[in-house]
Scaffold this active site. Structure first.
Site, mmCIF file in Angstrom:
data_model
loop_
_atom_site.group_PDB
_atom_site.id
_atom_site.type_symbol
_atom_site.label_atom_id
_atom_site.label_comp_id
_atom_site.label_asym_id
_atom_site.label_seq_id
_atom_site.Cartn_x
_atom_site.Cartn_y
_atom_site.Cartn_z
ATOM 1 N N SER A 141 -1.532 9.733 7.363
ATOM 2 C CA SER A 141 -0.609 9.400 8.457
ATOM 3 C C SER A 141 0.817 9.833 8.079
ATOM 4 O O SER A 141 1.564 10.360 8.909
ATOM 5 C CB SER A 141 -0.605 7.894 8.714
ATOM 6 O OG SER A 141 -1.554 7.561 9.695
ATOM 7 N N LYS B 11 0.828 -1.215 0.000
ATOM 8 C CA LYS B 11 0.000 0.000 0.000
ATOM 9 C C LYS B 11 0.863 1.266 0.000
ATOM 10 O O LYS B 11 0.598 2.213 -0.731
ATOM 11 C CB LYS B 11 -0.868 -0.039 1.267
ATOM 12 C CG LYS B 11 -2.078 0.829 1.234
ATOM 13 C CD LYS B 11 -2.885 0.654 2.508
ATOM 14 C CE LYS B 11 -3.448 -0.744 2.660
ATOM 15 N NZ LYS B 11 -4.310 -0.882 3.845
ATOM 16 N N THR C 131 -9.401 7.848 5.301
ATOM 17 C CA THR C 131 -9.524 6.580 4.563
ATOM 18 C C THR C 131 -10.789 6.602 3.697
ATOM 19 O O THR C 131 -10.745 6.240 2.513
ATOM 20 C CB THR C 131 -9.525 5.393 5.539
ATOM 21 O OG1 THR C 131 -8.354 5.501 6.356
ATOM 22 C CG2 THR C 131 -9.502 4.073 4.804
ATOM 23 N N ASN D 184 -15.158 3.989 11.621
ATOM 24 C CA ASN D 184 -14.409 5.125 11.069
ATOM 25 C C ASN D 184 -14.493 5.140 9.547
ATOM 26 O O ASN D 184 -14.855 6.145 8.930
ATOM 27 C CB ASN D 184 -12.943 5.056 11.542
ATOM 28 C CG ASN D 184 -12.083 6.118 10.856
ATOM 29 O OD1 ASN D 184 -11.902 6.077 9.640
ATOM 30 N ND2 ASN D 184 -11.578 7.059 11.609
ATOM 31 N N LYS E 51 2.587 -3.755 11.004
ATOM 32 C CA LYS E 51 1.257 -3.776 11.617
ATOM 33 C C LYS E 51 1.389 -4.310 13.024
ATOM 34 O O LYS E 51 2.345 -5.046 13.327
ATOM 35 C CB LYS E 51 0.316 -4.682 10.811
ATOM 36 C CG LYS E 51 -1.151 -4.382 11.020
ATOM 37 C CD LYS E 51 -1.635 -3.233 10.143
ATOM 38 C CE LYS E 51 -3.066 -2.849 10.438
ATOM 39 N NZ LYS E 51 -3.601 -1.899 9.457
HETATM 40 P P1 NAD Z 1 -13.915 0.535 13.261
HETATM 41 O O1 NAD Z 1 -13.618 -0.270 14.464
HETATM 42 O O2 NAD Z 1 -14.021 2.007 13.380
HETATM 43 O O3 NAD Z 1 -15.275 0.027 12.565
HETATM 44 C C1 NAD Z 1 -15.527 -1.308 12.214
HETATM 45 C C2 NAD Z 1 -17.006 -1.404 11.843
HETATM 46 O O4 NAD Z 1 -17.270 -2.714 11.345
HETATM 47 C C3 NAD Z 1 -17.966 -1.197 13.025
HETATM 48 O O5 NAD Z 1 -19.072 -0.441 12.587
HETATM 49 C C4 NAD Z 1 -18.429 -2.621 13.363
HETATM 50 O O6 NAD Z 1 -19.722 -2.648 13.947
HETATM 51 C C5 NAD Z 1 -18.441 -3.194 11.973
HETATM 52 N N1 NAD Z 1 -18.373 -4.648 11.936
HETATM 53 C C6 NAD Z 1 -17.642 -5.498 12.685
HETATM 54 N N2 NAD Z 1 -17.875 -6.758 12.312
HETATM 55 C C7 NAD Z 1 -18.746 -6.701 11.290
HETATM 56 C C8 NAD Z 1 -19.387 -7.656 10.478
HETATM 57 N N3 NAD Z 1 -19.147 -8.952 10.619
HETATM 58 N N4 NAD Z 1 -20.224 -7.212 9.528
HETATM 59 C C9 NAD Z 1 -20.491 -5.904 9.378
HETATM 60 N N5 NAD Z 1 -19.907 -4.958 10.101
HETATM 61 C C10 NAD Z 1 -19.075 -5.358 11.052
HETATM 62 O O7 NAD Z 1 -12.789 0.123 12.197
HETATM 63 P P2 NAD Z 1 -12.311 0.946 10.932
HETATM 64 O O8 NAD Z 1 -11.139 1.773 11.314
HETATM 65 O O9 NAD Z 1 -13.493 1.560 10.291
HETATM 66 O O10 NAD Z 1 -11.727 -0.237 10.022
HETATM 67 C C11 NAD Z 1 -12.561 -1.011 9.162
HETATM 68 C C12 NAD Z 1 -11.677 -1.706 8.138
HETATM 69 O O11 NAD Z 1 -10.940 -0.728 7.391
HETATM 70 C C13 NAD Z 1 -10.617 -2.663 8.696
HETATM 71 O O12 NAD Z 1 -10.437 -3.720 7.790
HETATM 72 C C14 NAD Z 1 -9.363 -1.801 8.737
HETATM 73 O O13 NAD Z 1 -8.168 -2.563 8.702
HETATM 74 C C15 NAD Z 1 -9.551 -1.026 7.456
HETATM 75 N N6 NAD Z 1 -8.771 0.209 7.385
HETATM 76 C C16 NAD Z 1 -8.913 1.175 8.325
HETATM 77 C C17 NAD Z 1 -8.176 2.349 8.194
HETATM 78 C C18 NAD Z 1 -8.354 3.494 9.147
HETATM 79 O O14 NAD Z 1 -7.783 4.555 8.870
HETATM 80 N N7 NAD Z 1 -9.117 3.365 10.199
HETATM 81 C C19 NAD Z 1 -7.275 2.501 7.137
HETATM 82 C C20 NAD Z 1 -7.166 1.493 6.198
HETATM 83 C C21 NAD Z 1 -7.926 0.351 6.336
#
Ligand code: NAD
Length: 404
Positions: A344, A90, A186, A216, A102
């Protein structure tokens, strides 16, 4: 549950069938190092509990290891290794001078008090401070790790190392050295990628969008897509989702979730399970929750015209093949969710230079970089007559090999 690291390696296998990189691939089949730690914490009731934590440093050919820290009850070393590998690619696709890393802790953070969570977060840093640093390894937030947690970690690192740049952790609150725009980065970066590729992928100007995830990434993406005239027809969290063909009112849905604790039974909409949501007909499906959501079990039922992965690893390699046969393009995670690591990187750069950029500056720079990455990935897929994931992998491997 499929092993995410094996999935990542089979994606690599598929890409190198198109263009081989010889020794680089041998090197990239394992991380530079994977570290497991025990973090003993005094709980509020006086007992001692030991948590398992991780840091995987995958590859630093392009710069310091960079990548988030995940707090989740299912987090384990293979997941962290896969996420670290994807981070290396990435950062190369985003064309930032960083490598892949990570981290994580196996914990259900909602079961801890704020004090316990703070002691656990500081404990992770105490065990790993020797390998961290602005020029060595720069962690960030991921699932369940908030700006407040990043502030505790940054503070702990400063106490131990004496380093006052605050450039070792990103995703901090603004008053603790964070960057403007990191929260929505993101989701916004994903929108810029979509906007750049929309016409090339044959999507209409205004799309019906389905999103899995209300955190998020998912919620920010939903708000940004809606603000730009697209219709969010379904969205879910871990308990399930809601559907309205005319488009969901997100502001009211947020209030509804705050007052009832769930998305279910929202006015004028139909309740959906997560499985149903993934099979809903739409222009664009955005999995923004977790890995292994679209598998060989449900890929055949996907009715989206295009999938954009905002979560890491939501589509398994077997599902990739099925969707390829069905002519459903996938905008891969290593491209579409790279807005987070890009901002970041901006935060790290501002910390090292002692600067603070405005939100406008941050978003303008992000737009330019995401457009460029999206078009470079598209060109790579065209050049090698392949899909966007393999195109993205080849672009990343070319850039990493140049530095090795
Ligand atoms: P978060 O904890 O803020 O949100 C996760 C969301 O997923 C929550 O709403 C939760 O209720 C929901 N969830 C959990 N299990 C689920 C399921 N089985 N089905 C449907 N929804 C479900 O996390 P985030 O930061 O939003 O990250 C989400 C994804 O994005 C992850 O794969 C993370 O690695 C990826 N990501 C995040 C970032 C970042 O900047 N936060 C950057 C790149 C990638």
């Amino acid at each position: 549950m499929q092993n995410p690291f094996q999935n990542a390696m089979s994606q690599l296998d598929k890409a190198v069938k198109i263009k081989d990189f010889n020794d680089l691939i041998t090197k990239l089949r394992q991380p530079d190092r994977d570290i497991r730690i025990s973090i003993p914490i005094k709980m509020d009731n006086g007992t001692l509990k030991v948590f398992e934590g991780y840091r995987v440093e995958y590859d630093n050919a392009r710069g310091p290891y960079k990548g988030g820290i995940r707090y989740h009850q299912d987090t384990e070393i293979n997941e962290v290794k896969a996420l670290a590998f994807w981070m290396a690619l990435k950062c190369a696709i985003a064309n930032i001078p960083m490598g892949g890393g990570k981290g994580g802790i196996t914990v259900s953070p909602k079961e801890l008090s704020s004090g316990e969570l703070e002691r656990l977060s500081r404990g992770w840093v105490q065990k790993l401070s020797d390998i961290l640093g602005p020029k060595k390894d720069v962690p960030a937030p991921d699932v369940n790790t908030t700006p407040e947690i990043m502030a505790w970690m940054s503070d702990e690192y400063e106490k131990i190392s004496g380093d006052k740049t605050r450039a070792t952790f990103t995703g901090k609150p603004i008053e603790k050295g964070g960057s403007e725009g990191r929260g929505p980065a993101t989701g916004l970066g994903g929108f810029y990628v979509f906007d750049s590729l929309r016409a090339q992928l044959g999507l209409p100007e205004k799309c019906n969008v389905v999103i899995q995830g209300f955190g998020n990434v998912g919620l920010n993406a939903a708000e940004i897509f809606a603000k730009n005239g697209h219709k969010i027809i379904a969205i879910s969290d871990s308990k399930g989702g809601v559907y309205n063909q005319l488009g969901l009112d997100l502001e009211k849905l947020i209030t509804h979730k705050k007052s009832t604790g769930s998305l279910a039974d929202f006015a004028d909409s139909k309740n959906l399970t997560n499985a149903e949501l993934l099979e809903t007909a739409c222009d664009l499906l955005i999995p923004a929750a977790f890995e292994n959501q679209i598998t060989d079990q449900n890929a055949g039922n996907v009715k989206a015209k295009v999938i954009m992965e905002l979560a890491n690893g939501p589509v398994t390699p077997e599902a990739d093949e099925i969707l390829f046969q069905k002519n459903i393009p996938i905008i891969p995670d290593v491209l579409s969710n790279s807005g987070g690591v890009t901002v970041s990187y901006f935060e790290w750069d501002q910390n090292l230079k002692g600067e603070h950029w405005t939100e406008k500056e941050v978003f303008e720079k992000l737009l330019g970089m995401m457009n460029d990455s999206a078009q470079k990935v598209y060109e790579s897929s065209q050049k090698y007559s392949t899909d966007l994931r393999r195109g993205a992998f080849i672009l990343a491997l070319e850039r990493i090999s140049e530095k090795m």
